[in-house]
Scaffold this active site. Structure first.
Site, short mmCIF file in Angstrom:
data_model
loop_
_atom_site.label_atom_id
_atom_site.label_comp_id
_atom_site.label_asym_id
_atom_site.label_seq_id
_atom_site.Cartn_x
_atom_site.Cartn_y
_atom_site.Cartn_z
N ASP A 1 65.24 -15.01 -4.95
CA ASP A 1 65.26 -14.17 -3.67
C ASP A 1 66.27 -12.98 -4.15
OD1 ASP A 1 67.94 -15.68 -3.91
OD2 ASP A 1 67.40 -16.62 -2.04
N ASN B 1 71.38 -22.33 7.84
CA ASN B 1 70.54 -22.71 8.96
C ASN B 1 69.17 -23.43 8.43
OD1 ASN B 1 69.57 -20.82 7.32
ND2 ASN B 1 69.30 -19.10 8.86
N HIS C 1 67.85 -22.62 5.76
CA HIS C 1 66.79 -21.96 4.89
C HIS C 1 66.68 -22.34 3.28
CE1 HIS C 1 70.12 -18.64 3.83
NE2 HIS C 1 70.04 -19.37 2.95
N GLU D 1 63.86 -17.78 6.01
CA GLU D 1 64.68 -17.95 7.43
C GLU D 1 64.07 -18.70 8.44
OE1 GLU D 1 67.68 -17.72 6.84
OE2 GLU D 1 68.24 -15.39 6.91
C1 GLP Z 1 72.04 -18.24 0.21
C2 GLP Z 1 70.93 -17.98 -0.90
C3 GLP Z 1 70.21 -19.38 -1.17
C4 GLP Z 1 71.37 -20.19 -1.28
C5 GLP Z 1 71.84 -20.67 0.04
C6 GLP Z 1 73.27 -21.66 -0.10
O1 GLP Z 1 71.71 -17.52 1.40
N1 GLP Z 1 69.80 -17.23 -0.36
O2 GLP Z 1 69.15 -19.24 -2.23
O3 GLP Z 1 70.81 -21.71 -1.97
O4 GLP Z 1 72.17 -19.44 0.72
O5 GLP Z 1 74.34 -21.08 -0.96
P1 GLP Z 1 75.58 -21.87 -1.10
O6 GLP Z 1 75.25 -22.63 -2.12
O7 GLP Z 1 76.45 -20.57 -1.62
O8 GLP Z 1 75.82 -22.75 0.01
#
Ligand code: GLP
Length: 244
Positions: free
Chosen positions: A70, A138, A140, A145
């Site tokens: 992403d 949430n 995702h 999303e």
């Molecule tokens: C982000 C990214 C994801 C990531 C997720 C969790 O928004 N787009 O690819 O896996 O949220 O992030 P974290 O590991 O910092 O909790």
């Protein structure tokens, strides 16, 4: 089939080691694996451990191809908030993966057409062998999303307020977080032959249980992992899972 295998580990350190073992095993079995890797905080320990495995000859990455999961839209080249830059510093460089073995998401021009071409090219190369994913607050995956269907393709998305707040912790404040992004689609991720989801910390406890034990549907995109045909392993620490 049979649903995700849930491996509960003590803490974030053990999560990194367990995740690196699993990924090194995939690389050993499939030396030319196509892999998509998440940024975010959770998998950073795994990537550092994996780089250690490579240095000690326990993981060979010379033939691995890495796909971008992403990216925010609207950043200038070199912007500190680039998720590609984050992946380069913490995954590609430590693992010595360069050049044609890195496949980036489209970020300009006819984005709809370019995303469709990205998905076609991935499919023509045989799809993903492994997806290393984190869990959004949430539910995702990548930036898929809610609501996201399980067949949703790679596409442009508007980030939800809760995602923007969560991502603000990476870059400073809410105003620093871009509001649009490109994400690899649910369809591409769920078709990966192996999926590793890493989840850490108390703040993920409620969403982890909803995603892995709650009803399956577009409102919690990660819930589709419960029905994925691929081998799904969830590595979750005690803070995020409780005592089971
Ligand atoms: C982000 C990214 C994801 C990531 C997720 C969790 O928004 N787009 O690819 O896996 O949220 O992030 P974290 O590991 O910092 O909790």
């Amino acid at each position: 089939m049979g649903g995700p295998r849930i491996q509960v580990v003590q803490d974030a350190d053990e999560l990194g080691r367990a995740g690196a073992d699993l990924v090194a095993g995939v690389f050993a079995a499939t030396p030319a694996a196509s892999v998509v890797v998440a940024t975010g905080r959770t998998p950073m320990g795994l990537y550092a451990e994996l780089a250690g495995c490579r240095r000690s000859g326990l993981a060979d990455t010379t033939r691995i191809t890495v796909y971008q999961l992403d990216e925010y839209l609207g950043l200038e080249p070199g912007d500190r908030r680039s998720l590609f830059g984050w992946m380069r510093r913490r995954f590609l460089e430590p693992l010595g993966i360069t050049g044609e073995r890195v496949v980036r998401l489209p970020l300009g021009g006819d984005l709809e057409g370019a995303c469709a071409a990205f998905d076609r090219a991935l499919e023509e190369r045989g799809g993903l062998d492994l997806a290393i994913l984190g869990l959004g607050p949430n539910g995702h995956l990548g930036f898929n999303e809610p609501p996201s269907d399980p067949w949703a393709p790679t596409r442009v998305v508007d980030l939800s307020p809760v995602t923007i707040v969560a991502n603000a912790s990476y870059w400073g404040e809410v105003a620093d977080v871009p509001t649009r992004a490109v994400t690899m689609g649910m369809g591409q991720l769920l078709s990966a032959r192996a999926i590793v989801l890493v989840v850490s910390g108390k703040s993920k406890r409620e969403i982890a249980h909803r995603a892995l034990e709650g009803p399956v549907g577009p409102g919690v995109p990660a819930s589709f992992l419960q029905e994925a045909a691929s081998g799904v392993t969830v590595i979750v620490d005690r803070a995020a899972w409780g005592n089971g």
